[in-house]
Every structure is written in C-alpha cells, then in structure tokens.
Design a protein around this motif. Sequence first.
Motif, short mmCIF file in Angstrom:
data_model
loop_
_atom_site.label_atom_id
_atom_site.label_comp_id
_atom_site.label_asym_id
_atom_site.label_seq_id
_atom_site.Cartn_x
_atom_site.Cartn_y
_atom_site.Cartn_z
N HIS A 1 0.83 -1.22 -0.19
CA HIS A 1 0.04 0.00 -0.04
C HIS A 1 1.03 1.33 -0.01
O HIS A 1 0.49 2.10 -0.28
CB HIS A 1 -1.00 0.15 1.07
N LEU A 2 2.22 1.12 0.27
CA LEU A 2 2.88 2.25 0.45
C LEU A 2 3.85 2.50 -0.93
O LEU A 2 4.28 3.63 -1.11
CB LEU A 2 4.07 2.22 1.78
N MET A 3 3.62 1.76 -1.60
CA MET A 3 4.37 1.85 -3.12
C MET A 3 4.01 2.99 -3.94
O MET A 3 5.04 3.67 -4.34
CB MET A 3 4.28 0.45 -4.09
N PRO A 4 2.77 3.48 -3.83
CA PRO A 4 2.32 4.57 -4.54
C PRO A 4 2.99 5.88 -4.19
O PRO A 4 3.30 6.79 -4.77
CB PRO A 4 0.90 4.75 -4.63
N PHE A 5 3.57 5.89 -2.98
CA PHE A 5 4.00 7.09 -2.52
C PHE A 5 5.64 6.87 -2.20
O PHE A 5 6.28 7.69 -1.54
CB PHE A 5 3.67 7.17 -0.84
N ASP A 6 6.17 5.84 -2.84
CA ASP A 6 7.56 5.50 -2.98
C ASP A 6 8.18 5.62 -1.35
O ASP A 6 9.01 6.20 -0.97
CB ASP A 6 8.32 6.86 -3.73
N ALA A 7 7.41 4.78 -0.50
CA ALA A 7 7.85 4.72 0.80
C ALA A 7 8.19 3.35 1.05
O ALA A 7 7.19 2.24 0.41
CB ALA A 7 6.62 5.16 1.60
N THR A 8 8.97 2.93 2.11
CA THR A 8 9.31 1.77 2.37
C THR A 8 9.30 1.50 3.98
O THR A 8 9.44 2.65 4.57
CB THR A 8 10.48 1.09 1.97
N VAL A 9 9.11 0.37 4.48
CA VAL A 9 9.29 0.12 5.88
C VAL A 9 10.93 -0.08 6.00
O VAL A 9 10.85 -1.23 5.69
CB VAL A 9 8.47 -0.76 6.35
N ALA A 10 11.47 0.53 6.81
CA ALA A 10 12.86 0.29 7.09
C ALA A 10 12.97 -0.65 8.11
O ALA A 10 14.10 -1.58 7.98
CB ALA A 10 13.59 1.71 7.39
N GLU A 11 12.51 -0.66 9.16
CA GLU A 11 12.56 -1.59 10.19
C GLU A 11 11.03 -1.74 10.80
O GLU A 11 10.13 -0.60 10.76
CB GLU A 11 13.48 -1.03 11.25
N TYR A 12 10.87 -2.97 11.60
CA TYR A 12 9.57 -2.93 12.40
C TYR A 12 9.78 -4.00 13.46
O TYR A 12 10.78 -5.00 13.37
CB TYR A 12 8.40 -3.60 11.37
N THR A 13 8.87 -3.86 14.41
CA THR A 13 8.83 -4.80 15.61
C THR A 13 7.26 -4.85 15.88
O THR A 13 6.54 -4.29 15.44
CB THR A 13 9.76 -4.58 16.66
N SER A 14 7.03 -5.68 16.96
CA SER A 14 5.69 -6.12 17.18
C SER A 14 5.56 -6.13 18.90
O SER A 14 6.50 -6.33 19.40
CB SER A 14 5.03 -7.00 16.60
N HIS A 15 4.32 -6.04 19.30
CA HIS A 15 4.12 -6.16 20.65
C HIS A 15 2.75 -6.62 20.85
O HIS A 15 1.64 -6.12 20.06
CB HIS A 15 4.37 -4.67 21.20
N ALA A 16 2.28 -7.33 21.80
CA ALA A 16 1.00 -7.83 22.06
C ALA A 16 0.64 -6.79 23.26
O ALA A 16 0.98 -7.02 24.60
CB ALA A 16 1.10 -9.24 22.61
N ASP A 17 -0.21 -5.85 23.26
CA ASP A 17 -0.63 -4.89 24.01
C ASP A 17 -1.87 -5.46 24.70
O ASP A 17 -2.93 -5.45 24.06
CB ASP A 17 -1.04 -3.36 23.18
N THR A 18 -1.90 -5.99 26.13
CA THR A 18 -2.88 -6.37 26.84
C THR A 18 -3.39 -5.13 27.84
O THR A 18 -4.36 -5.73 28.59
CB THR A 18 -2.47 -7.38 27.57
N ALA A 19 -2.85 -4.13 27.45
CA ALA A 19 -3.45 -2.88 28.49
C ALA A 19 -4.88 -2.62 28.21
O ALA A 19 -5.64 -2.13 28.95
CB ALA A 19 -2.71 -1.60 28.25
N THR A 20 -5.28 -2.91 26.79
CA THR A 20 -6.58 -2.75 26.51
C THR A 20 -7.19 -4.01 26.38
O THR A 20 -6.71 -5.18 26.37
CB THR A 20 -6.48 -2.15 24.71
N ILE A 21 -8.57 -4.00 26.79
CA ILE A 21 -9.31 -5.22 26.72
C ILE A 21 -10.25 -5.21 25.76
O ILE A 21 -11.18 -4.24 25.97
CB ILE A 21 -9.82 -5.43 28.08
N PRO A 22 -10.72 -5.81 24.62
CA PRO A 22 -9.55 -7.02 24.50
C PRO A 22 -8.16 -6.63 24.16
O PRO A 22 -8.24 -5.49 23.62
CB PRO A 22 -10.21 -7.76 23.30
N GLY A 23 -7.08 -7.34 24.13
CA GLY A 23 -5.77 -7.04 23.90
C GLY A 23 -5.79 -6.97 22.19
O GLY A 23 -6.52 -7.42 21.52
N HIS A 24 -4.76 -6.32 21.74
CA HIS A 24 -4.53 -6.27 20.34
C HIS A 24 -3.17 -6.10 19.92
O HIS A 24 -2.00 -5.93 20.88
CB HIS A 24 -5.23 -4.98 19.83
N TYR A 25 -2.85 -6.37 18.78
CA TYR A 25 -1.38 -6.46 18.02
C TYR A 25 -1.00 -5.00 17.78
O TYR A 25 -1.71 -4.25 17.16
CB TYR A 25 -1.50 -7.29 16.92
#
Length: 613
Positions: free
Chosen positions: A473-497
């Motif tokens: 989806h970022l290609m039309p904007f000539d953008a890339t994701v240089a790096e990423y990581t993830s976290h399971a956020d359980t402070a919200t209920i239900p939790g979410h990625y």
Amino acid sequence: MPEAPNCSLKPTDHHNLAEKNKKTLQFIEDITTDADEVQKRVLSEILSRNATVEYLQRHGLKGHTDRETFKKVMPVIAYDDIQADVTRIANGDTSPILCSSPISEFLTSSGTSGGERKLMPTIEEDMERRSLFYSLLMPVMSQYVPGLDKGKGMYFLFIKSEAKTPGGLLARPVLTSYYKSSHFTERPYDPYTNYTSPNETIHCLDSYQSMYTQLLCGLCQNKEVLRVGAVFASGFIRAIRFLEKHWASLCDDIRTGTINAQIADPLVRGAVMKILKPDPKLADFIEVECGKDSWQGIITRLWPNTKYVDVIVTGTMSQYIPTLDYYSNGLPIVCTMYASSESYFGVNLNPLCKPSEVSYTLIPTLCYFEFLPVNRNNGVINSPSLPESLSEKEQKELVDLVDVKLGEEYELVVTTYSGFYRYRVGDVLRVAGFKNKAPQFTFLCRKNVVLSIDSDKTDEVELQNAVKIAVNHLMPFDATVAEYTSHADTATIPGHYVLFWEVTLNESTPIPSSVFEDCCLTMEESLNSVYRQGRVSDKSIGPLEIKIVEPGTFDKLMDYAISLGASINQYKTPRCVKFSPIVDLLNSRVVSNHFSPKCPKWVPGHKQWNNQD
C-alpha cells in the motif's frame, strides 16, 4: 495399569467425597511412583491396538510393541508430515490410516498450519480420558483449600463454532467438544462441578448473550461463589471488563427479576429464569460497588467468599497477572492443568504456588511422552526458533519421561491413543522437579510463537509475510518500511497486536492515515484463521494497530540493547518486544498511530471446505 477411582456421590455424601479424594490422590501417588512401567504399558497398549494401521505398517513397525524397536523405526514428526493422512480422513476415508478405532471427530488446535487450524483426530474413548483427567484436579485442590464442596464455581466457559469436514466429521475446539458432550451436560452430581452458569448459557454461540447471562447468574448467586475463573486469564479479564460496561443493565434485571430484551435465545432465557428472582437489596449492593471510582478488588467485593482465581497464566498469559491482581485484591491465581488438542498432559500438584513457579506433573497414563533436548544459544529469547525436521542424530537424542534432567529444557513429543506417533507438540518445557519418578515441568513457551493475545498464535514467518503484503500500500508514495517490531498490547481489553514501523519516505508527499489503516486491515487479512476468529466471532482480540515511529528509532533500540550487553556483531532487530523499557522507548518516539478500520473476513471451517458447492 492403575485405574482412576470412579464413584458417584449424593449431595449429602461428605464422607464418600473424602474417601473419593483419598483414592484419587493415592492413584496419583501410584502412577508417579511407577512412572516408567506405566509408560511402557501405555506405549505397548497403543502399538498393539494399532498394529495393523497403515501409518505404522508404512514405517515398518511390523507389529512390534517394544520401546526399542519403536524408537528405532518410527520417525519424529511435525504436523506437516501427517497432513496428507489427516486430509484423507477428513475427506471421508474410513480405513485404519492412523488408528484402528474409528475417528469420532477432529479437534481443531489453536496452532496453525498454512493459516488454518490444525485438525487433530480423536476417538470416542479419549473423552473418558479427558473426564478422568478433570477428576484429578479438585481432590488435589481440596488439600490446600478445604470446603470447596460447600459452594459453587463461577466459571466463564464458552463454546466456539463447529464445522463439518467433507467426509461429515465434526471439527471443533477440544473444549467445545467437551462442554457439548454428555460427560459435561449429563454429569452425575459432584459438588466440585457445581457451577453458577447453566449449560444453556455456556452453549449459546452468541458471545454477548453468553457472557451477559453467565455474569447475571454469577451475580444472583454471589454469596455461594467460592472460586472464579475461565480457561485463559484473557477470558476472565474480558468478563470483568464486560461487567464494567453492563453492570447497570444487570442490576436492573436483578432488581426486577426480568431479563434484558437483548437476550433473545429462548433456551438461555428459560434456564436463567430458574435462577433469577427479584432482589432489590442485591441490586443496590452491586450498584454501590460498581459505581465506586476504583474497581480494585471488585472480585472480592462482589463475590466476598471467593478463595482463588482459576485461570491459565503460564506462557504468554503471564502478561495478565498484574490486572488479575488488581481486580482480585491479590487472591491466589491457580493454574490447575496443562493440556492441548493432541492430548491432556499434566496436573499442578502445588496449586497455590506463585504463577511464576507453576509446574505440572505429567500423568503417565495419558499418552506416551518423549523429550527432545532444546539447546538455546541465547537464554533471553522468549520463543526459541526450532527446526521443523530433525537429523538422525537429533532423533536419537530423545529421552523418556523418567530420564529428563533437572533444569534442562525440552520440546514435548507424544504418542497418543488416537493416532499420533512421536509427534512434536511444539511446547518448550523446563524440568522444575519430580513427584516420585514423574518429572514436573514449567511451561516456557510455544516454539516460534512471537505474538499471542488469547488462543491465537502468530509466528515470526507469518508476521513477516503479513508485513510484506501490507507494505504494498506504500508503493504509490515511494515509501518503504525500514524496520519493524511488534508487541502484544494487553493494557486494552480485548488486547491487540501493535506493529511499530519506521517508514522511509523518498518523496515529500505525506501518506494519508487511510493508507496505514489499509495496511492494518491487509495484515489482519493475512493472519491465520484463529486470529481472525478472535477478531470477528469471539471478540477476544481488538483491531490491529500500526504505530509510526520517528526516523532513527531502531538505531536507538540497538544502542539500548548494546548498553545491556548485546553483541553489536550479532544484534538483530527483535520481531516482538515484551521488555517494558523497550516498549516505553518505542512508544516515546511514536509520531502517529492507525487502527484497522473493520474486521477481517472469517468463516468457520477450512478454506478448501468453504469453496465446495
């Protein structure tokens, strides 16, 4: 082989209950003392029963039932190795492929295979085995918490949707199978299975109606409740958050003795009306407690006789412990059992221990256990990446139940009565001690799993694939994701990625928020069916979130890791972060955040079944 005691009770039969508990504890004592002999007999029984099945003949076992020949000729396998056999059974082949007994249904695991739930064959007598296993739990518990037969358990239990395979067999989760079986619905009187929720409320597929009525029944019987729980910690906290939203409506029902019109299921209404009576005094009490500014200790305030919270908080569920402590005023959190779709495994013989010290004694009668040593280069990795296929040398390294070493880590391998032979379950365990000759294990993690909120399990490869598809989806904007990581956020209920993305923009055109929302939804569409069911049907997972972080954030992350002693040469960006200071660092550099705008697509069953006419 020792038989577990089985005697029915009458409501007034307290002497017999004590006798039954004593026999059950003696049974545990006997089978753990004689663990290796029991294991030999279990393996021999499995192999002699299934001597003529196609799978064992294919590998040249030739009717042998001894341990040595079995280990020599039978390979250690993963699900992919038998998927073709399972598919044949699912499609209607009734010949003895994996097991001589007829396959009665498939249990759908929460582990995934090609984005689908795995299908675990099961046979009728496995239900007996599961019932026997459940019968061990409360006699153990009664040693530590007396008087549990004098009241009720408030457990939030739910069933999930079922599907039928092309061959006509049911495919459903193991707990749905159990809760819908006669072993549960027509259980003989037992003070330990006296629950506040009528079966009809548990069997209601509508998650709102089921949750509402189970809470309503639990509140109506609040003085009788001695223990509370759910299967997973996440499910129990979801019930408390549901109460936060709906307590006013629940109070109205209790005050008037009528049920909210939103509860439309006639079976559910009928069952609840047998319990619900007008009780203005109770309604006032609940209203006062729920209307207070703080909900700290709400469990002990509303259910004052509660002695403990019974939920699974091992593995990824440990993230919910602080929230449980807050709501329960520090009541003991009890993890009673260790089980999976393949088989049930072990019991916690020290149930009032701290959650961090929970260990399970494997019950040698349930299946044949083997253990593959796990050698981890880096002790801080939460979920070791373990290769799917084993070399000949590694196959020979497997050890039996009584031969594991204290403090060592192993991957669990089982041979079951229903047709799995030397099957890698995918759980990583550490030996914490012994009960007589039977080892006690701490559950460490599922292999290769990086993200989990409820019963979902997402591994690094699947996460990488979802990101890869979404960044289109970022290609039309000539953008890339240089790096990423993830976290399971359980402070919200239900939790979410939560995904943290560092985006490189090659053009000055800003990327609209709607594009990142599209990325969120595309990721969700790419994730497995268990995740999508949690989002769509169970409502146990919240919308996926992408947080865009400032340029240079992942350099800061590396600097921080190196400051803690990581090698600059071997440093790799972690694909999932759990350590609070790292999550705080990432959150401090967020410039925008975006949520999935709607639920992903999900239908019960496997994709290929739904494509059929």
